[in-house]
Design a protein around this motif. Sequence first.
Motif, short mmCIF file in Angstrom:
data_model
loop_
_atom_site.label_atom_id
_atom_site.label_comp_id
_atom_site.label_asym_id
_atom_site.label_seq_id
_atom_site.Cartn_x
_atom_site.Cartn_y
_atom_site.Cartn_z
N GLU A 1 0.88 -1.17 0.00
CA GLU A 1 0.00 0.00 0.00
C GLU A 1 0.92 1.22 0.00
N LYS B 1 -6.37 1.47 5.94
CA LYS B 1 -5.50 0.81 4.95
C LYS B 1 -4.71 -0.32 5.58
N GLY C 1 -5.18 -4.10 4.43
CA GLY C 1 -4.03 -4.84 3.90
C GLY C 1 -3.89 -6.20 4.56
#
Lengths: 419, 419
Positions: free
Chosen positions: A106, A118, A122
Amino acid sequence: MPSVKIADQWLRTILSELYGRRNLTRSEILEATGLNAASVSHTLRYVLNRGLLLKVGEMKVRGGRRREVFSLNTEAGYFIAVDLEGDHIRFALTNFLGDVRCRWEEPLGFRQPLDPRKLIDGIGRVVRDLENSRRSRVLAMGVSYPGLLDSEGRLTAVNLGWTRFPLVNLLKETFPWPLFLEHDKHSCVLAECWHGAAQNYRNALFLIAEGGIGLGILVDGKPLEGAREFPGEIGHWKISPEATDLCNCGQEGCLEAIASSPNIVRQYLERSGRPRSEPAGLRVTDIFEKARQQDPIARAVLERAGRMLGLALSHAIGVLNPEIVILGGDIISAEDILLPVIRDEIERRTLPLSLEGVKITVSQLGLDVRLKGAASLAFREMLEDPKLLRKVCASALPDAGVDRDAAPFSTGGVPISDR
Amino acid sequence: MPSVKIADQWLRTILSELYGRRNLTRSEILEATGLNAASVSHTLRYVLNRGLLLKVGEMKVRGGRRREVFSLNTEAGYFIAVDLEGDHIRFALTNFLGDVRCRWEEPLGFRQPLDPRKLIDGIGRVVRDLENSRRSRVLAMGVSYPGLLDSEGRLTAVNLGWTRFPLVNLLKETFPWPLFLEHDKHSCVLAECWHGAAQNYRNALFLIAEGGIGLGILVDGKPLEGAREFPGEIGHWKISPEATDLCNCGQEGCLEAIASSPNIVRQYLERSGRPRSEPAGLRVTDIFEKARQQDPIARAVLERAGRMLGLALSHAIGVLNPEIVILGGDIISAEDILLPVIRDEIERRTLPLSLEGVKITVSQLGLDVRLKGAASLAFREMLEDPKLLRKVCASALPDAGVDRDAAPFSTGGVPISDR
């Protein structure tokens, strides 16, 4: 129950040895662990019955006899690894032995704080497509972090734009797995100990040169922690006191201002008279490629960076007296150009007595070094905890769904590009 | 006999605590050792009966009660300490607590190998005039050595002009006492741990700047040994890559070539246009004195030396992350001139996060630092060995001739001059 405790120690020793050395015969296990034959037989039978160990073949030895070769079952369990350093954060699912089976990365927005969603996303991605029977065998999560983690599990890290972000609480509340964290400099040097060039060494240095520059330090078999877990800060060494290269820290002449990847690009652009913004997206690997094509500016910039890295390593060797120095980070894709310069500068600058017997090499673990370190950390830490050790041993029981003849592991995430 | 073993551990813990902290009440001993009241009472009675411990007074505590204060009997035993570093070798007889009671020093001939008879003679001198009753209570000998000691006890050291000299054999064959050796960088940092500024610290740096420049490093409570017991070599750091000061090692720009005592004198003579040989015998302390009298050349030379020492310490702080930095060697007689410059340079050059909470101070142990380290080493090592521990406890038995009301100790050797 003292006998159970002893068995725990046998398990630890044997699993740990097989983890590092991969394939071993019974007599190699005896020799490596120093345990007696009965303890080894007892433990091998125990882990074979539980599907943790496999007989993977036979080896001819002198006299024509054959010896069984044992290996850990790579699919006996899985680990999640997270690497929060750099300009991308990385995620991996590894097998039982720490081999990366599935990656996700990312990008971090320039000077924007990392959105914690995020991070959650992930981790979710690398386990998402795992079959249910395998997902139940995800054993733990290892995280390699930059910056400073306080005693309450809050992380302060420049690259993530976080100040005292409650990382540990977030991960513990969101995911069910045991969580282990290690500073990124330690992750590198531990990964090299367990999987890489530092196996069998007690005193090692790991140079990481990429966006920043730092040193992972192994002292007497353990990562150097220092007073506040903040050693290895050589990026801001005023390695060239007369230089005017301006560093992020506001000072001039820092090692990072000369030899970090963005500063190699900067110097190339400045010396070739181009504005810093053009050509957009020029990367350090492009400068390596130009040097290979004999571009004199690229060669001069890399020569200077290599000399400064060599000088810094010469200092580190003098003060720490290691057996081995491992070079990692972006350097690994320019071994042909940078290693001779670095090596030459180290030899020119270091007292012969300090340099005697010191091995200098490039990491073979690539960009996965911290992911492998984080996964291995999780494995090693689980062995140390009696409850978690039992979890490791229970996980691969046949009735828990192990199928040793299953097709090769199918990856779920999207592989990251090889830079 | 497990009870005897436990008593050994009580003895070790209590003697060790009293050694470092000198005067303690019973409740302070309880708190410091973590032992239970019965073990402490038992052990205190045992060592009191044997003359190792004295009641030295009473302390008023809250509520008007009085508490007995205990101290080790300084005359319960003696240690011989030898310091082989520098341009003189030094000998001392210390009391039970490592206080120097008698010194001798022997100059080393310029580039002449040390005659081993001088070593034997020096040791003989510091015990020579000891009364017989006291001489029988010399417990052990500690030696602080420079250079490299190989596994067969042979020493290679430039200042002594020795290559693989059989030091350990010579001392063991000549003297009856248990022998303990420690590298000089370790002796310094251990002396500071046991008697000086590093008490209560786990991560410390000890800079010694005199004829040579080196760093003693304490990591997690233990001296950093490195791969071949050769860490702390910062004297040949190319701290000023553009400088042309020629070093003994044949290179230019080394820290030692700028900031060691002989090189401070050299620079002063060069800048004032005098031949190096004149005035004969100018010493670094003379340059310190000239600087105090505002001599501009002396001030400039010391400013430069101080800046380079500060820069080197800034690097060492960044890579090692200590809690405390202790300055020793000839610097201690120029604290007024050099410390402000060194401190300023460290602050200017070090990343604030690396410097946070780091204490910078000057050693209070003076020229005795290595002698005190060697004597303490001998005491500490004796406690660790069950047989020698019993020797320590037997030594002060009244029937072995202890006379606690004896006149103050009479020295035998000739005191060395205070430089």
